[in-house]
Design a protein around this motif. Sequence first.
Motif, PDB file in Angstrom:
ATOM      1  N   LEU A  44       0.827  -1.212   0.000  1.00 20.69           N
ATOM      2  CA  LEU A  44       0.000   0.000   0.000  1.00 20.69           C
ATOM      3  C   LEU A  44       0.854   1.252   0.000  1.00 20.69           C
ATOM      4  CD1 LEU A  44      -2.783  -1.106   2.524  1.00 20.69           C
ATOM      5  CD2 LEU A  44      -2.971  -0.924   0.040  1.00 20.69           C
ATOM      6  N   GLU A  45       1.992   1.219   0.689  1.00 22.99           N
ATOM      7  CA  GLU A  45       2.879   2.384   0.705  1.00 22.99           C
ATOM      8  C   GLU A  45       3.426   2.673  -0.686  1.00 22.99           C
ATOM      9  OE1 GLU A  45       5.743   1.308   3.603  1.00 22.99           O
ATOM     10  OE2 GLU A  45       4.502   1.918   5.332  1.00 22.99           O
ATOM     11  N   LYS A  46       3.788   1.635  -1.441  1.00 24.77           N
ATOM     12  CA  LYS A  46       4.284   1.817  -2.802  1.00 24.77           C
ATOM     13  C   LYS A  46       3.198   2.351  -3.724  1.00 24.77           C
ATOM     14  CE  LYS A  46       8.139  -1.445  -2.949  1.00 24.77           C
ATOM     15  NZ  LYS A  46       9.120  -0.441  -3.426  1.00 24.77           N
ATOM     16  N   ALA A  47       1.947   1.942  -3.482  1.00 27.01           N
ATOM     17  CA  ALA A  47       0.848   2.406  -4.327  1.00 27.01           C
ATOM     18  C   ALA A  47       0.489   3.854  -4.024  1.00 27.01           C
ATOM     19  CB  ALA A  47      -0.371   1.515  -4.139  1.00 27.01           C
ATOM     20  N   GLY A  48       0.701   4.310  -2.783  1.00 30.80           N
ATOM     21  CA  GLY A  48       0.365   5.676  -2.399  1.00 30.80           C
ATOM     22  C   GLY A  48      -1.118   5.838  -2.102  1.00 30.80           C
ATOM     23  N   GLN A  49      -1.504   6.964  -1.487  1.00 29.56           N
ATOM     24  CA  GLN A  49      -2.865   7.399  -1.165  1.00 29.56           C
ATOM     25  C   GLN A  49      -3.643   6.440  -0.258  1.00 29.56           C
ATOM     26  OE1 GLN A  49      -5.441   7.856  -4.609  1.00 29.56           O
ATOM     27  NE2 GLN A  49      -4.699   5.976  -5.558  1.00 29.56           N
ATOM     28  N   PHE A  50      -2.938   5.678   0.585  1.00 29.71           N
ATOM     29  CA  PHE A  50      -3.614   4.749   1.505  1.00 29.71           C
ATOM     30  C   PHE A  50      -3.089   4.923   2.931  1.00 29.71           C
ATOM     31  CE2 PHE A  50      -3.811   2.683  -2.651  1.00 29.71           C
ATOM     32  CZ  PHE A  50      -5.170   2.454  -2.774  1.00 29.71           C
ATOM     33  N   THR A  51      -2.713   6.141   3.287  1.00 33.21           N
ATOM     34  CA  THR A  51      -2.095   6.392   4.587  1.00 33.21           C
ATOM     35  C   THR A  51      -3.027   6.046   5.745  1.00 33.21           C
ATOM     36  OG1 THR A  51      -0.811   8.198   3.608  1.00 33.21           O
ATOM     37  CG2 THR A  51      -0.961   8.132   6.012  1.00 33.21           C
ATOM     38  N   THR A  52      -4.281   6.452   5.650  1.00 33.51           N
ATOM     39  CA  THR A  52      -5.229   6.198   6.744  1.00 33.51           C
ATOM     40  C   THR A  52      -5.502   4.717   6.900  1.00 33.51           C
ATOM     41  OG1 THR A  52      -6.286   8.343   6.310  1.00 33.51           O
ATOM     42  CG2 THR A  52      -7.505   6.769   7.657  1.00 33.51           C
ATOM     43  N   PHE A  53      -5.697   4.019   5.804  1.00 33.46           N
ATOM     44  CA  PHE A  53      -5.965   2.589   5.880  1.00 33.46           C
ATOM     45  C   PHE A  53      -4.767   1.844   6.453  1.00 33.46           C
ATOM     46  CE2 PHE A  53      -6.828  -1.605   3.639  1.00 33.46           C
ATOM     47  CZ  PHE A  53      -7.882  -1.944   4.471  1.00 33.46           C
ATOM     48  N   ILE A  54      -3.555   2.269   6.110  1.00 31.43           N
ATOM     49  CA  ILE A  54      -2.358   1.641   6.665  1.00 31.43           C
ATOM     50  C   ILE A  54      -2.310   1.827   8.184  1.00 31.43           C
ATOM     51  CG2 ILE A  54       0.160   1.785   6.756  1.00 31.43           C
ATOM     52  CD1 ILE A  54       0.108   2.473   3.772  1.00 31.43           C
TER      53      ILE A  54
END
Length: 252
Positions: A44-54
């Motif tokens: 998810l970090e590599k994909a970006g735009q998922f900070t909250t879900f992480i």
Amino acid sequence: MAKPMLPLLSIKVFIFFFMFQSISAQTPALAPAPAGPTNITKILEKAGQFTTFIKILKATQVADTINNQLNNSNQGLTIFAPTDNAFTNLKPGTLNSINSQEQLQLVQFHVLSSLYTMSQFQTASNPLRTQAGNSDKGEFPLNVTTSGNQVNITTGVVNATVANTIYTDKQFAVYQVDQVLLPLALFGPPPTAAPAPAPTKPEKNVRASDAPSGSSDTTVDTSDAVGLDRRAAEGVALIVALTTMAAYNLRW
């Protein structure tokens, strides 16, 4: 004398290269697999735009559970990952309105216990089985419908769409969704209570004199009956007294 073919060949090669670049630009690229064991947070970090879900995956320790399953078993998994914009679009206080156990169930509701490719959603049996709980009771229903290549998700509270494939291999798939999947058990309307039965009124005793004409009700108030018996006894006693006095007078 034959003309050289080199300029014409160069033009064809240039046109082919230009078309290849155009097609590649229109095809969304999958996030590259991180080196080492499968790790959902790194994907998810590599994909970006998922900070909250992480953050939620880590706080509930669902990330560790997913990584252990993927690296220590052959069990397939599918994850629906909401973007940061999806969390921003929630009503203020939505996540704070549930306790830690319910937050865990919310994250588990985004995890399917089997691998689903995009084509397999077309033949999937609803409701899909998530890791949140029993969907047979209607608490955590997750249903998918397809329209061409588009996959739509319904939870009974929100309707979401699979926007992109973030990562996929033979065991694991991660899909981007445009809404946070809110389960019915946590965010649905409260169940309506059944109305209480109306209290029954006690029946009143009806005196014989108060009963309507033609009525078969002969119920008599007990207090009146006692009064009648008392007056009858007093009458009998008076008759006996008078008879005794008359007999005494005649004797004298």
